[in-house]
Design an enzyme around this catalytic site. Structure first.
Site, PDB file in Angstrom:
ATOM      1  N   LYS A   1       0.858  -1.182   0.000  1.00  0.00           N
ATOM      2  CA  LYS A   1       0.000   0.000   0.000  1.00  0.00           C
ATOM      3  C   LYS A   1       0.891   1.227   0.000  1.00  0.00           C
ATOM      4  O   LYS A   1       2.000   1.206   0.546  1.00  0.00           O
ATOM      5  CB  LYS A   1      -0.850   0.000   1.276  1.00  0.00           C
ATOM      6  CG  LYS A   1      -2.083   0.849   1.193  1.00  0.00           C
ATOM      7  CD  LYS A   1      -3.251   0.063   0.617  1.00  0.00           C
ATOM      8  CE  LYS A   1      -4.475   0.917   0.502  1.00  0.00           C
ATOM      9  NZ  LYS A   1      -5.633   0.168   0.007  1.00  0.00           N
TER      10      LYS A   1
ATOM     11  N   GLY B   1     -22.640   4.697  -2.301  1.00  0.00           N
ATOM     12  CA  GLY B   1     -21.650   5.088  -3.313  1.00  0.00           C
ATOM     13  C   GLY B   1     -21.390   3.915  -4.245  1.00  0.00           C
ATOM     14  O   GLY B   1     -22.285   3.098  -4.499  1.00  0.00           O
TER      15      GLY B   1
HETATM   16  P1  NAD Z   1     -17.780   6.068  -2.374  1.00  0.00           P
HETATM   17  O1  NAD Z   1     -17.096   7.321  -1.993  1.00  0.00           O
HETATM   18  O2  NAD Z   1     -18.172   5.835  -3.792  1.00  0.00           O
HETATM   19  O3  NAD Z   1     -19.144   5.921  -1.510  1.00  0.00           O
HETATM   20  C1  NAD Z   1     -19.183   6.108  -0.125  1.00  0.00           C
HETATM   21  C2  NAD Z   1     -20.617   6.484   0.255  1.00  0.00           C
HETATM   22  O4  NAD Z   1     -20.707   6.505   1.674  1.00  0.00           O
HETATM   23  C3  NAD Z   1     -21.077   7.862  -0.232  1.00  0.00           C
HETATM   24  O5  NAD Z   1     -22.409   7.741  -0.724  1.00  0.00           O
HETATM   25  C4  NAD Z   1     -21.088   8.708   1.049  1.00  0.00           C
HETATM   26  O6  NAD Z   1     -22.100   9.712   1.015  1.00  0.00           O
HETATM   27  C5  NAD Z   1     -21.427   7.673   2.071  1.00  0.00           C
HETATM   28  N1  NAD Z   1     -21.044   7.981   3.442  1.00  0.00           N
HETATM   29  C6  NAD Z   1     -19.949   8.619   3.905  1.00  0.00           C
HETATM   30  N2  NAD Z   1     -19.999   8.665   5.250  1.00  0.00           N
HETATM   31  C7  NAD Z   1     -21.133   8.046   5.622  1.00  0.00           C
HETATM   32  C8  NAD Z   1     -21.741   7.765   6.862  1.00  0.00           C
HETATM   33  N3  NAD Z   1     -21.162   8.104   8.005  1.00  0.00           N
HETATM   34  N4  NAD Z   1     -22.922   7.100   6.868  1.00  0.00           N
HETATM   35  C9  NAD Z   1     -23.522   6.716   5.731  1.00  0.00           C
HETATM   36  N5  NAD Z   1     -22.976   6.944   4.517  1.00  0.00           N
HETATM   37  C10 NAD Z   1     -21.815   7.600   4.480  1.00  0.00           C
HETATM   38  O7  NAD Z   1     -16.855   4.889  -1.820  1.00  0.00           O
HETATM   39  P2  NAD Z   1     -16.840   3.368  -2.280  1.00  0.00           P
HETATM   40  O8  NAD Z   1     -15.839   3.162  -3.350  1.00  0.00           O
HETATM   41  O9  NAD Z   1     -18.241   2.888  -2.458  1.00  0.00           O
HETATM   42  O10 NAD Z   1     -16.203   2.686  -0.987  1.00  0.00           O
HETATM   43  C11 NAD Z   1     -16.954   2.498   0.196  1.00  0.00           C
HETATM   44  C12 NAD Z   1     -16.136   1.646   1.164  1.00  0.00           C
HETATM   45  O11 NAD Z   1     -15.818   0.397   0.565  1.00  0.00           O
HETATM   46  C13 NAD Z   1     -14.788   2.249   1.584  1.00  0.00           C
HETATM   47  O12 NAD Z   1     -14.556   1.815   2.922  1.00  0.00           O
HETATM   48  C14 NAD Z   1     -13.787   1.565   0.667  1.00  0.00           C
HETATM   49  O13 NAD Z   1     -12.481   1.527   1.247  1.00  0.00           O
HETATM   50  C15 NAD Z   1     -14.400   0.181   0.604  1.00  0.00           C
HETATM   51  N6  NAD Z   1     -14.016  -0.598  -0.572  1.00  0.00           N
HETATM   52  C16 NAD Z   1     -14.251  -0.122  -1.828  1.00  0.00           C
HETATM   53  C17 NAD Z   1     -13.940  -0.903  -2.929  1.00  0.00           C
HETATM   54  C18 NAD Z   1     -14.254  -0.444  -4.332  1.00  0.00           C
HETATM   55  O14 NAD Z   1     -14.156  -1.265  -5.241  1.00  0.00           O
HETATM   56  N7  NAD Z   1     -14.664   0.796  -4.541  1.00  0.00           N
HETATM   57  C19 NAD Z   1     -13.348  -2.175  -2.754  1.00  0.00           C
HETATM   58  C20 NAD Z   1     -13.120  -2.643  -1.460  1.00  0.00           C
HETATM   59  C21 NAD Z   1     -13.473  -1.844  -0.382  1.00  0.00           C
END
Ligand code: NAD
Length: 378
Positions: free
Chosen positions: A78, A180
């Site tokens: 990372k 998201g």
């Molecule tokens: P994103 O930014 O697209 O979406 C995050 C969403 O969470 C947004 O809609 C935001 O408004 C909402 N949010 C923020 N704080 C919040 C809260 N306290 N309560 C409710 N909603 C809240 O991010 P993403 O890519 O969907 O990633 C989300 C999580 O999944 C992160 O922890 C990321 O590390 C993890 N993750 C993502 C992926 C990927 O492929 N994108 C893969 C593995 C893990």
């Protein structure tokens, strides 16, 4: 040498911790390559003002376990870049290009996107050193957030776990925290399996309808840039009320540590499937286990994104990615939940044991176990 200089070190790693500093452009970054016995490490580049060596190490170790659990030919690493990810684009591009060049020789690390970075950033890295995943389609990438690679994997983990929980997918109620990339696609795939979304939340509010929300309409609403607080169907609740909504499936897809010892007792669900990374504290995970709520660990349920990235690196097609994610995540979820039940241990412990065993086995094949290409001596 001070005792705490090697405070992170254990039998798996880390292999290297590199600090990058270029004061003329205010570049401060850290790379942790944790373990490369299974192959060169893949892990995201995170950009935030408050990152640290410890956070970078924890994320790198999580990638070692996630990649090993998914049986990828990659170890875990990372990188973190200090700074505001919303800074002006040319400044950000300059920092990322400079960081890539500084790490040009670190061939056992492949950059991927993470919080604060995206496909475009990966294209800059590729342009500098040719070693990144999560690229735009135009330069051979498979845009994992656009196709919903992680949500696809989460939905299959849920379907396998439903048999352990004793409910059918048809009509099962689900709740998504964080609407998201991961949350929206998880909702889409789960509703294709017959499950019904009763609540979703974003950073502003929760929308709730016990008779079911229309997933496609809610996605359209979010994609138009509006918050869930402005949605005109169902009931709008406070953001954190999402935790206590009655359902069969609860998907955290927002922030770390949202399920804690303080709020875990409010949960009325049979299954938690982690879309987000480390959504529950260790204490909360223990309580979930004691209550008989099945909790699929993050690095098992949300591995779809990295599986997609690793396949992109090997030149795979988009359609083969979906099949592979499905196979790997279904097999791992079943294995972890069986081990958890048979040994009466937390699913996370079962998952860590599964992944660690694979990494250690790979290390046995190495002359110097930490290197992916063992140095040759004659
Ligand atoms: P994103 O930014 O697209 O979406 C995050 C969403 O969470 C947004 O809609 C935001 O408004 C909402 N949010 C923020 N704080 C919040 C809260 N306290 N309560 C409710 N909603 C809240 O991010 P993403 O890519 O969907 O990633 C989300 C999580 O999944 C992160 O922890 C990321 O590390 C993890 N993750 C993502 C992926 C990927 O492929 N994108 C893969 C593995 C893990």
């Amino acid at each position: 040498m001070k005792k705490n200089e090697f405070r992170f070190a254990d039998e798996l790693g880390p292999l290297k911790i590199i600090h990058v500093y270029e004061p003329s452009i205010n570049l401060k970054a850290i790379l942790v390559v944790d373990n490369v016995a299974m192959g060169p490490s893949i892990g995201g580049l995170r950009m935030a003002p408050d990152v640290s060596t410890e956070e970078c190490f924890r994320l790198a170790r999580a990638m070692t376990l996630k990649n090993a659990a998914a049986n990828l030919k990659h170890g875990g690493g990372k990188s973190v870049l200090f700074g505001d990810p919303g800074m002006d684009k040319s400044g950000k591009e300059n920092l990322i290009r400079c960081l890539a060049k500084a790490l040009r020789g670190e061939e056992e690390y492949i950059f991927g996107p993470d919080m604060g970075t995206n496909e475009e950033c990966m294209a800059w890295v590729r342009d500098e050193i040719g070693r990144s995943v999560g690229l735009p389609r135009e330069v051979g990438g498979i845009p994992l957030d656009e196709i919903g690679a992680t949500g696809w994997g989460v939905s299959h983990a849920v379907e396998v776990a439903s048999e352990f929980c004793g409910f059918k997918m048809e009509g099962a109620r689900f709740v998504v925290q964080g609407f998201g990339a991961v949350g929206k696609h998880s909702a889409r795939f789960l509703s294709d399996m017959g499950a019904v979304m009763v609540a979703a939340s974003d950073s502003k509010a929760t929308v709730y309808d016990p008779d079911g929300l229309n997933v496609n309409k809610l996605i359209e609403h979010k994609n138009s840039g509006q918050s869930l607080s402005e949605y005109n169907k169902g009931k709008v609740l406070k953001r954190d009320e999402v935790i206590g909504i009655e359902c069969e499936i609860w998907i955290p897809a927002a922030r770390p540590d949202v399920i804690t010892e303080k709020n875990v007792d409010q949960m009325k669900t049979k299954l938690v499937a982690a879309g987000a990374n480390i959504p529950a504290t260790p204490g909360a995970e223990k309580i979930l286990f004691e209550k008989g709520i099945i909790n699929i660990p993050d690095f098992i349920a949300n591995a779809g994104g990295v599986i997609c990235a690793a396949m992109e690196y090997q030149g795979a097609t988009e359609s083969s990615v979906f099949e592979s994610i499905k196979d790997k995540i279904r097999r791992n979820t079943k294995q972890v939940l069986e081990d958890s039940a048979n040994k009466n241990i937390l699913p996370r412990q079962a998952a860590v044991e599964l992944a660690t065993k694979r990494v250690k086995k790979a290390m046995e094949f190495r002359r110097f176990s930490i290197f992916s290409s063992a140095p040759k001596f004659v």
